[in-house]
Scaffold this active site. Structure first.
Site, PDB file in Angstrom:
ATOM      1  CG  ASP A 271      44.385  91.568  30.473  1.00 27.38           C
ATOM      2  OD1 ASP A 271      44.389  92.765  30.800  1.00 27.38           O
ATOM      3  OD2 ASP A 271      43.437  90.792  30.731  1.00 27.38           O
TER       4      ASP A 271
ATOM      5  CG  ASP B 211      37.606  94.153  32.149  1.00 29.04           C
ATOM      6  OD1 ASP B 211      37.847  93.806  30.985  1.00 29.04           O
ATOM      7  OD2 ASP B 211      38.328  93.858  33.115  1.00 29.04           O
TER       8      ASP B 211
HETATM    9  C1  DGJ Z   1      40.866  91.568  32.112  1.00 32.37           C
HETATM   10  C2  DGJ Z   1      40.390  91.809  30.713  1.00 32.37           C
HETATM   11  O1  DGJ Z   1      40.015  93.119  30.541  1.00 32.37           O
HETATM   12  C3  DGJ Z   1      39.259  90.840  30.401  1.00 32.37           C
HETATM   13  O2  DGJ Z   1      38.747  91.115  29.133  1.00 32.37           O
HETATM   14  C4  DGJ Z   1      39.781  89.445  30.502  1.00 32.37           C
HETATM   15  O3  DGJ Z   1      40.754  89.238  29.514  1.00 32.37           O
HETATM   16  C5  DGJ Z   1      40.345  89.222  31.870  1.00 32.37           C
HETATM   17  N1  DGJ Z   1      41.310  90.199  32.230  1.00 32.37           N
HETATM   18  C6  DGJ Z   1      40.973  87.870  31.955  1.00 32.37           C
HETATM   19  O4  DGJ Z   1      41.605  87.665  33.154  1.00 32.37           O
END
Ligand code: DGJ
Length: 768
Positions: A480, A550
């Site tokens: 991430d 997200d």
């Molecule tokens: C952003 C990601 O896109 C989410 O899926 C998740 O992993 C969060 N970060 C966790 O902080």
């Protein structure tokens, strides 16, 4: 095939369906002549003549002809300062401060194969026979700066890969201030439209189209990441272009940092199209003998519409960008605990998730954010990649072992490029972050960006991730990255070279990713940046899939996944079934609709599967069994978009068709229901018009507790088991069943049948 005609000084690149032609004009400048559908040969019918135009200055030296100006010549790699007033591809400052360059032809080379781009992601081939490359060497005599323009074509694609390698052969340093990867000037497309993929966090890659005017249409990121806000892609389309018809000129950049793409229509309706590193806040000093390699651009032309453009990108990226073994390996069905638990989990909860996942037939459990340091929110511990024993008293290995016992794999989340203010790493190495002298640090999500321009920081990141992967049995990593760059300054460079920082960061990141790929080729890496903030071909080279957004809401995903699918193949697109009401929108869609939409990508679940009712458990088992049956088709088939969100407000539909056209899966999602609906027909695509197909209803929301179709109306299953001709399904279309209720959907499988089965099928379905 690439040929050079010595007499006419003409280069002709021929891909399967396209031609790309350029020549060297008197004086040694490289001129763009044509890019489009295949030509046997170029005789110059469409060559723009030289004319003496007012305010079009004539470059010094040959040919001393007032009809010749670089400002009115269609160029292939225009330089700044020598009479072309349009946006250049290259701008160079020499040691005396002049910003003029004049690149002229020196030599060329045509050879088999395509060389590997050291330190950068690129299209690759395994055998030299798969590709041909043309290198054209240009030189600025005064400074000694050389530009090697590289053009590669592949036997199985219409793509043309372009990049430039600069080498300073002079005696003094020069500074590159702009160095695009590709540029060309197209005549005859001034009325075209630009198509690009803007967005925002949670609303990535929403397709936008706007007419080109007499200005410079710029698509760019200045954020140090390809970003949610734009994507390194630009297409120019004939105004009537749709999924199945029309001319498309597309460019994509294999890069994950700040980029720029533009289309500039000039005073004579010639359109300059270019893509490359964003010249904003960029420069690169080249001492004598040093070289600079631009990222690689992919150019694609088709006259068969956006559908064909996408299928060409998909085929290219699947075979020549995604690395082995993941280009050919189907992806496991996963459950991710993020939207199930966020930071609030413990060993017991994770084991329960694993047990349930295994019972359902899922294949991988991914532990997301919050397993390390003392991270109970998003404001601490990044950089301290050691288990939080309060949550995981027996460590990660215990969870991984439990997964193994239950026959499923284990995956783990990292955010290795960042450090939290509240972390041991920051306390010990506060100098390891991007920061400018005397300036307070900007925080994003309570975190700072590690200075990956520095080899010691790169080594730390490699070691931090590798040590966990060596210690624990992990088959998947979610990588991430949750903020953009500020204070873009590094202590590792002198003042005059600070504008190299952002690109050096990307080179550092690529080194880290390449090292980890070499150490753990069997680990499936998924790239993520707050969802799809770095969904670009650069990341896909190292990590064969990206979490698309997200926003996990199925209806929102229809738009996001549509935009994403324009360039990126389905198996690169992370998509999960999530809870209702959805956590980002509060919307509720039937389970089958959420499944259908997630099946357009890598397919997984991201909700608390331990709380399902017995009825839901049964349904999930069936969905998983269905996905397993269809997985190879969905993984390796070709995508056809039938109804796209922008033009068909009431429904979205797409198909995956096997390459041999014997097997297909059709997905249809209705948005808002219409009362007393008119008759609608869906025209299928990609089938063989000479074959018959038996249709099977595989997924439908009708079974869920939504208002039923009135008893006397034909329902979803009106065609289940029936046999239809491919020609009929594509040309006449198929009548669309009435769906009561918003967000209803169905998925139909089509299998080619032998001729003698046809009669039987028609009778069986009562359609004769
Ligand atoms: C952003 C990601 O896109 C989410 O899926 C998740 O992993 C969060 N970060 C966790 O902080």
């Amino acid at each position: 095939m690439i040929v050079f005609d010595e007499t006419r000084k003409l280069f002709h690149l021929k891909t399967r369906h396209t031609s790309y032609v350029m020549d060297i004009v008197d004086g040694g400048w490289l001129r763009h002549l044509y890019w489009g559908a295949t030509l046997e040969d170029w005789h110059g019918a469409a060559c723009m003549p030289m004319m003496d135009r007012s305010f079009a200055a004539n470059p010094a030296g040959t040919p001393q002809d007032r009809r010749f100006s670089l400002d009115t010549t269609a160029q292939e790699y225009p330089a700044h300062g020598n009479s072309d007033m349009r946006e250049p591809a290259v701008r160079v400052a020499s040691a005396d401060g002049a910003r003029i360059s004049d690149l002229r032809f020196i030599s060329y080379r045509i050879g088999k194969g395509k060389s590997h781009m050291e330190g950068l992601p690129s299209i690759y081939v395994n055998e030299d026979d798969e590709a041909e490359t043309l290198d054209i060497l240009l030189r600025d005599d005064l400074t000694g700066l050389e530009a090697n323009l590289s053009y590669s074509i592949l036997g199985d694609s219409d793509a043309i890969m372009r990049s430039v390698r600069f080498t300073n052969r002079g005696k003094e340093s020069v500074t590159l201030e702009q160095a695009m990867s590709a540029s060309l000037d197209l005549g005859g497309i001034a009325g075209f439209e630009a198509l690009y993929l803007p967005g925002a966090w949670s609303r990535e890659r929403h397709v936008e189209r706007s007419p080109l005017g007499h200005y410079r249409h710029v698509v760019e990121s200045r954020r140090g990441a390809s970003s949610h806000q734009e994507n390194p892609f630009l297409a120019l389309l004939a105004p009537d272009t749709d999924e199945t018809h029309g001319q498309v000129y597309a460019m994509s950049l294999i890069y994950s940092g700040s980029f720029q793409a533009f289309a500039e229509v000039d005073q004579f309706d010639v359109t300059r199209m270019a893509i490359g590193l964003n010249p904003f806040d960029f420069s690169w000093e080249l001492a004598p003998g040093e070289a600079f390699q631009t990222p690689e651009a992919v150019l694609l032309y088709t006259d068969e519409g956006l559908g064909q453009m996408s299928r060409s990108f998909h085929a290219l990226f699947r075979k020549h960008l995604l690395r082995e073994p993941w280009c050919d390996t189907e992806r496991p069905i996963l459950v991710n605990n993020w939207e199930a638990t966020y930071f609030n989990f413990d060993e017991e909860k994770l084991c329960h998730l694993i047990d349930t996942a295994s019972d359902f037939g899922m294949e991988l459990m991914v532990l997301d954010d919050g397993w390390f340091g003392h991270r109970n929110g998003d404001d601490s511990s990044l950089g301290d990649w050691v288990e939080d024993r309060a949550k995981l008293p027996h460590g990660l290995a215990c969870i991984a072992d439990h997964a193994k016992e239950r026959g499923i794999q284990f995956g783990l989340w990292f955010e290795p490029e960042m450090v939290s203010r509240d972390s041991r790493l920051y306390r010990e190495h506060s100098d390891w972050v991007l920061s400018a002298p005397g300036r307070p640090l900007t925080e994003g999500r309570g975190q700072y960006v590690l200075d990956l321009t520095r080899p010691c920081v790169q080594d730390y990141v490699i070691e931090a991730v590798a040590s966990v992967l060596k210690r624990v049995s992990i088959s998947y990593v979610k990588w991430d990255m949750n903020r953009h760059m500020t204070e873009v300054y590094t202590a590792s460079l002198p003042a005059r070279r600070q504008k190299e920082t952002a690109h050096r960061y990307m080179l550092g990141l690529y080194r880290v990713l390449e090292s980890l790929h070499e150490m753990f080729p069997e680990v499936l890496f998924e790239s993520c940046s707050g969802g799809g903030g770095r969904f670009d071909p650069g990341m896909l080279y190292y990590m064969p899939q990206t979490w698309a957004s997200d926003d996990s809401d199925a209806v929102e995903r229809l738009a996001i996944q549509y935009g994403t699918s324009l360039v990126y193949p389905p198996q690169a697109m992370g998509a999960h079934v999530s809870a209702v009401p959805n956590h980002q929108t509060g919307r509720c869609e039937p389970m089958a609709t959420r499944v259908l939409v997630a099946m357009a990508g890598t397919f997984g679940y991201e909700l608390d599967i331990t709380t399902f009712s017995e009825e839901e458990r049964q349904e999930v088992r069936e969905h998983i069994a269905l996905f397993k049956e269809l997985r190879s088709l969905l993984f390796s088939g070709e995508l056809y978009r039938l109804l796209v969100p922008e033009h068909h407000g009431d429904a979205v539909s797409w198909m995956m068709v096997s390459k041999d056209k014997t097997h297909a899966f059709l997905s249809y999602v209705q948005l808002l229901a219409t009362p007393n609906p008119p008759h609608r027909f869906l025209h299928l695509q990609g089938l063989d018009p000479h074959r018959q197909y038996r249709l099977f209803e595989r997924l439908t929301t009708a079974a869920e507790h939504f208002p039923q179709v009135p008893a006397n109306w034909p329902d979803h299953s009106f065609a289940d088991g029936a046999v239809f001709g491919g020609d009929e399904l594509m040309r006449a279309g198929i009548w669309l069943p009435v769906l009561m209720g918003d967000y209803q959907s169905f998925g139909w499988e089509l299998k080619a049948v032998e001729a003698d089965e046809f009669q039987e099928g028609q009778e069986g379905a009562g359609l004769r």
